[in-house]
Design a protein around this motif. Structure first.
Motif, short mmCIF file in Angstrom:
data_model
loop_
_atom_site.label_atom_id
_atom_site.label_comp_id
_atom_site.label_asym_id
_atom_site.label_seq_id
_atom_site.Cartn_x
_atom_site.Cartn_y
_atom_site.Cartn_z
N MET A 230 0.85 -1.19 0.00
CA MET A 230 0.00 0.00 0.00
C MET A 230 0.89 1.24 0.00
SD MET A 230 -3.27 -0.76 2.50
CE MET A 230 -4.16 0.67 1.84
N THR A 231 0.66 2.12 -0.96
CA THR A 231 1.45 3.36 -1.03
C THR A 231 0.68 4.55 -0.45
OG1 THR A 231 0.66 3.71 -3.30
CG2 THR A 231 2.78 2.59 -3.02
N THR A 232 -0.62 4.41 -0.32
CA THR A 232 -1.44 5.45 0.30
C THR A 232 -2.57 4.78 1.07
OG1 THR A 232 -2.88 5.62 -1.65
CG2 THR A 232 -1.00 7.12 -1.54
N GLY A 233 -3.11 5.50 2.06
CA GLY A 233 -4.28 5.03 2.78
C GLY A 233 -3.98 3.94 3.77
N GLU A 234 -5.05 3.39 4.34
CA GLU A 234 -4.95 2.35 5.36
C GLU A 234 -5.84 1.16 5.00
OE1 GLU A 234 -4.09 4.95 9.41
OE2 GLU A 234 -6.14 4.29 8.99
N THR B 67 2.94 -1.28 6.28
CA THR B 67 2.83 0.11 5.84
C THR B 67 1.40 0.61 5.92
OG1 THR B 67 4.76 0.00 4.38
CG2 THR B 67 3.09 1.64 3.84
N GLY B 68 0.45 -0.20 5.49
CA GLY B 68 -0.95 0.23 5.45
C GLY B 68 -1.76 -0.17 6.66
N THR C 142 7.22 -1.07 2.17
CA THR C 142 6.90 -0.05 1.18
C THR C 142 7.23 1.36 1.66
OG1 THR C 142 5.15 -1.44 0.27
CG2 THR C 142 5.07 0.90 -0.28
N VAL C 143 6.78 1.71 2.85
CA VAL C 143 6.99 3.07 3.33
C VAL C 143 8.48 3.35 3.54
CG1 VAL C 143 6.77 2.56 5.81
CG2 VAL C 143 6.15 4.83 4.94
N GLN D 36 9.82 4.34 0.25
CA GLN D 36 9.34 5.69 -0.04
C GLN D 36 10.20 6.73 0.67
OE1 GLN D 36 5.24 4.99 1.25
NE2 GLN D 36 4.52 5.34 -0.84
N GLU D 37 10.48 6.49 1.94
CA GLU D 37 11.28 7.44 2.72
C GLU D 37 12.72 7.48 2.22
OE1 GLU D 37 10.40 9.56 5.16
OE2 GLU D 37 8.30 9.01 4.84
N LYS E 215 12.11 6.94 10.11
CA LYS E 215 10.79 6.29 10.01
C LYS E 215 10.75 5.02 10.87
CE LYS E 215 7.64 7.18 8.15
NZ LYS E 215 6.37 7.78 8.61
#
Length: 298
Positions: free
Chosen positions: A183-187, A212-213, A234-235, A238-239, A281
């Motif tokens: 997941m790149t966005t949301g929960e 991440t999600g 994933t996160v 991203q970081e 993170k």
């Protein structure tokens, strides 16, 4: 400090109502980020790498041994209790090579297989791993994948989990309760009631992939209901990428040479800045999982 069995780390987390993050790495910089964050936080660590989103031919050629050697070398010199996990090996052969390379925990990504085949492969891996003093994590059920709609979720069935654990002899159970990979966005919309039923049925440490999600507000309850390990990937990428981009932008127009910018391990190194962003993170997530300061108990 000698490498510590993953089972010891997870059992301690389960008994003491906290969770340990497995912060998936992909190179030396990211392995260092995970370990150095744990050392700064005085938290037990599960250091490792995964095969689910990396070129399989690279792993089959020499990637398993290369990544194992890096992770084991760092773990042997760690200042906190550290296990080494090869996560989501894509083949049985890869998993065995990870064990041979010194990983003391392994997970075979086989939950998508027919039930009998998944069970047989897991049981065979447990026999090999336990003979070497290593732990095996396995997933029952199947997570959805935010990047691939063909991955249809199959929730973990508590009754089936009882039989699967007893038949295979695994050390930790990864569960599907609505958590989602990549997941790149949301929960994700997670089912904590299902997690409670699994925890009641199965005495093992439970593992949440798709960290991440996973909703932050649900983490304390999930930990209380047996989640002793959260997998996060994933996160962190991203970081890391954000840190690299920011550092590369800052370097534009400066007099810093290419050797300072790439691989110097000095402040201008754009990869170092990615590592530091990832490390921040991880520290944030460790606080949510309650693992900060727990290394003192080992």
């Amino acid at each position: 400090m000698p490498i510590v069995k993953m089972q010891r780390i997870l059992d301690h987390a389960l008994r003491n109502r906290y969770a340990v993050g497995y912060f998936e790495a992909w190179d030396l910089y990211s392995l260092e980020a995970a370990l150095e964050a744990a050392e700064e936080a005085r938290a037990p660590a599960i250091l490792g790498f995964g095969a689910a989103v990396t070129n399989g031919a690279w792993y089959d050629r020499n990637g398993v041994e290369a990544m194992s050697a890096l992770a084991v070398t760092l773990a042997q010199r760690a200042e906190v209790p550290t296990a080494v996990l090869f996560n989501e090996a894509q083949t049985y052969a890869q998993a065995v090579r990870g064990l041979a390379g010194g990983c003391n925990a392994v997970m075979l990504d086989s939950s998508h297989l027919p039930a009998e085949e998944h069970e047989r492969a897991t049981r065979d891996l447990v026999q090999v791993a336990h003979a070497l003093g290593a732990a095996v994590e396995a997933e029952l059920g199947h997570l959805a994948n935010a990047g691939d709609p063909s991955h249809v979720a199959a929730p973990t069935d508590p009754a089936e989990a009882v039989r699967f654990v007893a038949t295979t002899g695994i050390d930790a159970l990864a569960v599907a309760i609505g958590n989602v990979h990549i997941m790149t966005t949301g929960e994700a919309d997670v089912d904590l009631d299902l997690l409670e039923r699994i925890h009641t049925a199965v005495p093992l440490p439970l593992v949440i992939h798709g960290g991440t999600g996973f909703p932050r507000r649900a983490i304390p309850t999930a930990v209380r209901l047996g989640a002793a390990k959260f997998n996060v990937g994933t996160v962190l990428k991203q970081e890391f990428l954000a840190g690299v981009k920011a550092a590369a932008g800052d370097a534009a127009g400066t007099q810093a040479g290419i050797h300072a910018l790439m691989g110097s391990r000095d402040a201008p190194d754009v990869m170092l800045q990615g590592k530091l962003r990832m490390q921040d993170k991880i520290l944030e997530l460790m606080e949510l999982y309650g693992s900060i300061g727990r290394a003192a108990a080992f």
